[in-house]
Motif scaffolding. Structure first.
Motif, PDB file in Angstrom:
ATOM      1  N   ASN A 137     -31.657  60.931  63.319  1.00 30.83           N
ATOM      2  CA  ASN A 137     -31.804  59.553  62.841  1.00 30.83           C
ATOM      3  C   ASN A 137     -31.301  58.558  63.890  1.00 30.83           C
ATOM      4  O   ASN A 137     -31.872  57.481  64.073  1.00 30.83           O
ATOM      5  N   THR A 138     -30.215  58.940  64.564  1.00 32.37           N
ATOM      6  CA  THR A 138     -29.676  58.073  65.618  1.00 32.37           C
ATOM      7  C   THR A 138     -30.655  57.967  66.777  1.00 32.37           C
ATOM      8  O   THR A 138     -30.844  56.885  67.354  1.00 32.37           O
ATOM      9  N   VAL A 156     -28.400  63.366  60.944  1.00 25.27           N
ATOM     10  CA  VAL A 156     -27.834  62.107  61.448  1.00 25.27           C
ATOM     11  C   VAL A 156     -28.097  61.974  62.949  1.00 25.27           C
ATOM     12  O   VAL A 156     -28.383  60.872  63.448  1.00 25.27           O
ATOM     13  N   SER A 157     -28.022  63.084  63.678  1.00 18.48           N
ATOM     14  CA  SER A 157     -28.279  63.052  65.126  1.00 18.48           C
ATOM     15  C   SER A 157     -29.693  62.573  65.414  1.00 18.48           C
ATOM     16  O   SER A 157     -29.913  61.697  66.273  1.00 18.48           O
ATOM     17  N   SER A 207     -21.039  68.285  65.030  1.00 21.04           N
ATOM     18  CA  SER A 207     -22.019  67.200  64.913  1.00 21.04           C
ATOM     19  C   SER A 207     -21.354  65.842  64.755  1.00 21.04           C
ATOM     20  O   SER A 207     -21.909  64.824  65.184  1.00 21.04           O
ATOM     21  N   THR A 225     -34.407  58.457  57.677  1.00 25.21           N
ATOM     22  CA  THR A 225     -35.299  59.015  58.700  1.00 25.21           C
ATOM     23  C   THR A 225     -36.654  58.320  58.664  1.00 25.21           C
ATOM     24  O   THR A 225     -37.159  57.828  59.688  1.00 25.21           O
ATOM     25  N   ASN A 229     -22.351  62.747  67.057  1.00 27.86           N
ATOM     26  CA  ASN A 229     -22.964  61.563  66.459  1.00 27.86           C
ATOM     27  C   ASN A 229     -22.221  60.277  66.806  1.00 27.86           C
ATOM     28  O   ASN A 229     -22.831  59.208  66.920  1.00 27.86           O
TER      29      ASN A 229
END
Length: 537
Positions: free
Chosen positions: A351-352, A348-349, A311, A384, A315
């Motif tokens: 959220n990006t 995080v993925s 990840s 998020t 990311n």
């Protein structure tokens, strides 16, 4: 008769004295004679030895060997005695600047080094550094090289290779030791001078020598100098190993030479499969350049070579794509990574991906991303929710953004100053009374997390939104906002004061011209003074 008695007395007296001290006098005289004899014999032997030595003192004119004088020696002054050289030597350039031809002595006037031959000095530097690992001795070794060994070479007409024939160590060992000492004591500027000496002395510099020096320089964060060492390595026709090439990528990235880092990565990639560390370094380089196409190409290369992708790698690539505003590329990568077994996407993925939606103001897609996270059973965090709210506010769906506040609380998360900033920003477009009141409540809850500047900005924004809201039966929503401002110590600007007064009953100043209009104006002013006094009191 008297004369006879006197003579007998004197004879008796001297007999008694001799009997008392005679033996001691004899011993003293014999000892004195023996000592004088030994001294005379020693002086005779010393004169004979001096005479023999004088026969051998034939003046010798130093030979001049082409190319045997190092650059750092040409401007060196007379050597100092060992007792006078207890502090680290300054740089070669500094010594040259302080030494003028007027202070340079002729070969016959130079004092002789106390250690003996240049070979002994070479041995002392190499062996002493191995035995004594202190920084003090490292500085001392550099001093011996500068003040004694180089001077001996110059005035003896010798090269370092000539000296090494009588030494237990090679020229390469000497210079490897000196470079190590220069780096350890922090005299990094001497490294290039030492390499110049090696060139002038004709000392071969193998790949291992350069790579060792680069590792030592990197350990002290001397990345620029490490890259200079690479330039010299390349000039010598050598090629770095894969490990060194991987390190060079990092050196270049550290000093901001991004294109050079990419070139080193390409060279490494042509030799072998780069390490995950090398891949991550070049991905960060592409991120700084916002080169999303190159980042995706690296990602595909990793897949092709079978390099394990996690990840973190994903990311970094996603962040580069977001910086370049490439929402479709981000969504495609997330979708591909999400169906792998096991999936490599994380919070995080997503959220990006939400950030990419917010940049485009795509509220619908942001809402679907939240649904996908819920299906994956990934627990959203404050970032998020805040990012999703931002996407909805920018997409003109402020009501949906306020709905996420309840979802945020249900997930066990409290709204923060970023939540307030996003939602207050949404009030500017189409404020509603319920949202203004909710914003005031929310700002009161997070008041401790906001600094004075942010609080002032948020309260003034809410006040402007409240002044636009017309609520039947509500004297003034702006007055409530103003009162809360004062309660939390926010100083209203003159414009804010005018705004709140204008929002009070009898808002139109033209009413004063109508019959009885002055009563409305007076009422408005009285209400304002009362409200001001209450909030300031």
């Amino acid at each position: 008769m008297a004369a006879t008695v006197g003579a007998e007395f004197n004879s008796t007296f001297f007999a008694d004295v001799w009997q008392a001290v005679g033996s001691e006098v004899i011993i003293f005289v014999v000892t004195l004679v023996f000592a004088l004899g030994i001294r005379s014999l020693s002086n005779t032997k010393g004169a004979a030895a001096s005479g023999k030595a004088g026969l051998k003192e034939v003046p010798v004119t130093p030979k001049v060997v082409s190319g045997a004088t190092p650059k750092s020696v040409r401007s060196s002054g007379p050597p100092q005695h060992r007792e006078e050289c207890q502090t680290p030597s300054p740089s070669f350039a500094a010594r040259s600047a302080r030494t003028s031809p007027a202070h340079q002595a002729s070969p016959r006037q130079l004092p002789v080094a106390r250690r003996g031959s240049p070979a002994d000095l070479l041995n002392e530097i190499v062996e002493g550094t191995k035995e004594q690992t202190s920084l003090k001795f490292a500085a001392k070794a550099l001093q011996v090289y500068q003040d004694e060994l180089l001077v001996s070479l110059k005035h003896g007409g010798l090269s370092i290779k000539d000296v090494a024939r009588s030494s237990r160590h090679s020229p390469l060992e000497l210079y490897s030791t000196l470079v190590n000492c220069a780096i350890r004591v922090g005299k990094h500027h001497l490294v290039e001078a030492l390499l110049d000496d090696m060139v002038e002395q004709g000392v071969n510099r193998p790949l291992a020598f350069y790579e060792s020096a680069m590792r030592q320089l990197a350990s002290q964060k001397q990345y620029h100098l490490a890259l200079t060492m690479y330039d010299m390595l390349d000039k010598d026709g050598l090629r770095p190993s894969a490990v060194t090439c991987s390190c060079l990528i990092g050196f270049s990235a550290e000093v901001g030479e991004l294109q050079r880092a990419v070139s080193f990565f390409e060279s490494l990639s042509a030799m072998t499969t780069p390490s995950i560390r090398a891949y991550m370094t070049v991905l960060r380089v592409h991120a700084k350049r916002q080169d999303f196409e190159a980042s995706i190409a690296i990602f595909r290369d990793m897949e092709k070579r079978g390099v394990a992708i996690d990840s973190l790698v994903l990311n970094v690539v996603l962040a580069t794509c977001v910086a370049a505003d490439q929402l479709p590329a981000v969504e495609q990568l997330v979708s591909e990574a999400d169906v792998k077994s096991p999936p490599i996407t994380d919070v995080v993925s997503f959220n990006t991906l939400l950030k990419a939606c917010a940049q485009r103001g795509d509220a619908v897609r942001a809402k679907s991303v939240l649904a996908r996270m819920k299906a994956r059973r990934l627990r959203p965090n404050a970032i998020t929710f805040n990012t999703a709210m931002d996407a909805m506010v920018r997409g003109g769906r402020a009501e949906d953004a306020w709905g996420l506040v309840a979802d945020m609380r249900a997930a066990g998360l409290n709204p923060d100053k970023f939540t307030c900033s996003i939602l207050v920003k949404g009030l500017a477009k189409d404020p509603a009374a319920r949202q203004v009141k909710a914003a005031l409540t929310l700002l009161g809850e997070t008041e401790g997390a906001c600094d004075a500047s942010l609080k002032s900005t948020l309260y003034h924004s809410i006040l402007e939104s409240a002044a636009q809201v017309k609520v039947a039966g509500d004297a003034s929503l702006a007055a409530a906002a103003f009162a809360q401002m004062r309660r939390f110590g926010v100083a209203p600007s003159p414009g804010a004061q005018r705004l709140v007064v204008q929002s009070l009953p009898g808002a139109d100043l033209k009413d004063e011209r109508r019959p009885g209009g002055h009563r409305f104006a007076a009422s408005r002013m009285s209400f304002g003074r009362a409200m001001w006094g209450e909030t300031c009191g």
